[in-house]
Design a protein around this motif. Structure first.
Motif, PDB file in Angstrom:
ATOM      1  N   UNK A  48      -0.026  -5.884   1.754  1.00 47.16           N
ATOM      2  CA  UNK A  48      -1.128  -4.956   1.472  1.00 47.16           C
ATOM      3  C   UNK A  48      -0.919  -3.629   2.198  1.00 47.16           C
ATOM      4  N   UNK A  49      -0.467  -3.697   3.431  1.00 45.79           N
ATOM      5  CA  UNK A  49      -0.225  -2.459   4.181  1.00 45.79           C
ATOM      6  C   UNK A  49       0.861  -1.623   3.497  1.00 45.79           C
ATOM      7  N   UNK A  50       1.926  -2.271   3.051  1.00 46.24           N
ATOM      8  CA  UNK A  50       2.990  -1.546   2.346  1.00 46.24           C
ATOM      9  C   UNK A  50       2.455  -0.937   1.046  1.00 46.24           C
ATOM     10  N   UNK A  51       1.602  -1.672   0.353  1.00 45.07           N
ATOM     11  CA  UNK A  51       0.991  -1.145  -0.869  1.00 45.07           C
ATOM     12  C   UNK A  51       0.157   0.093  -0.568  1.00 45.07           C
ATOM     13  N   UNK A  52      -0.656   0.006   0.486  1.00 47.12           N
ATOM     14  CA  UNK A  52      -1.476   1.162   0.860  1.00 47.12           C
ATOM     15  C   UNK A  52      -0.614   2.363   1.236  1.00 47.12           C
ATOM     16  N   UNK A  53       0.471   2.127   1.962  1.00 50.19           N
ATOM     17  CA  UNK A  53       1.380   3.223   2.301  1.00 50.19           C
ATOM     18  C   UNK A  53       1.934   3.872   1.038  1.00 50.19           C
ATOM     19  N   UNK A  54       2.264   3.054   0.045  1.00 44.98           N
ATOM     20  CA  UNK A  54       2.747   3.576  -1.229  1.00 44.98           C
ATOM     21  C   UNK A  54       1.694   4.390  -1.966  1.00 44.98           C
ATOM     22  N   UNK A  55       0.442   4.118  -1.659  1.00 42.65           N
ATOM     23  CA  UNK A  55      -0.676   4.864  -2.261  1.00 42.65           C
ATOM     24  C   UNK A  55      -1.067   6.076  -1.423  1.00 42.65           C
ATOM     25  N   UNK A  56      -0.304   6.359  -0.374  1.00 42.09           N
ATOM     26  CA  UNK A  56      -0.554   7.546   0.432  1.00 42.09           C
ATOM     27  C   UNK A  56      -1.361   7.322   1.698  1.00 42.09           C
ATOM     28  N   UNK A  98      -6.035  -1.167  -8.037  1.00 41.50           N
ATOM     29  CA  UNK A  98      -6.575  -2.502  -7.757  1.00 41.50           C
ATOM     30  C   UNK A  98      -5.968  -3.532  -8.711  1.00 41.50           C
ATOM     31  N   UNK A  99      -5.953  -3.195  -9.990  1.00 44.18           N
ATOM     32  CA  UNK A  99      -5.395  -4.102 -10.993  1.00 44.18           C
ATOM     33  C   UNK A  99      -3.914  -4.364 -10.741  1.00 44.18           C
ATOM     34  N   UNK A 100      -3.190  -3.318 -10.384  1.00 49.09           N
ATOM     35  CA  UNK A 100      -1.768  -3.449 -10.087  1.00 49.09           C
ATOM     36  C   UNK A 100      -1.534  -4.415  -8.926  1.00 49.09           C
ATOM     37  N   UNK A 101      -2.308  -4.265  -7.854  1.00 51.19           N
ATOM     38  CA  UNK A 101      -2.139  -5.128  -6.694  1.00 51.19           C
ATOM     39  C   UNK A 101      -2.513  -6.572  -7.024  1.00 51.19           C
TER      40      UNK A 101
END
Length: 85
Positions: A68-76, A36-39
């Motif tokens: 945000x979608x790309x971030x979530x993909x990076x988080x698995x 969360x902090x990173x985003x």
């Protein structure tokens, strides 16, 4: 958000508004505090955000959705409701 309403909103608040919206989402609740902090830090201070999130409110919202979608993909995340259960 409805298109007409988005066109009436101040485009300068798009990032703040988008962050407030995702903080209410189930995907946000599954992120670690570090993620969360990173985003949030990325949205607040990364030059790519400053130079890439442009256009009217609706266009900015669409760009933020993609980020945000790309971030979530990076988080698995893989579009599954059981992600991180």
């Amino acid at each position: 958000m409805e298109e007409n309403m988005m066109n009436m909103v101040n485009k300068e608040t798009a990032i703040k508004d988008y962050l407030a919206m995702i903080k209410q989402s189930w995907t946000w609740s599954k992120l670690t505090e570090e993620e969360k902090e990173c985003f949030e830090t990325f949205l607040a201070s990364h030059p790519m955000v400053e130079s890439g999130v442009r256009g009217n409110y609706s266009q900015r919202w669409t760009i933020l959705d993609a980020i945000y979608h790309a971030f979530l993909l990076g988080c698995g995340y893989r579009n599954r409701v059981d992600w991180r259960d």
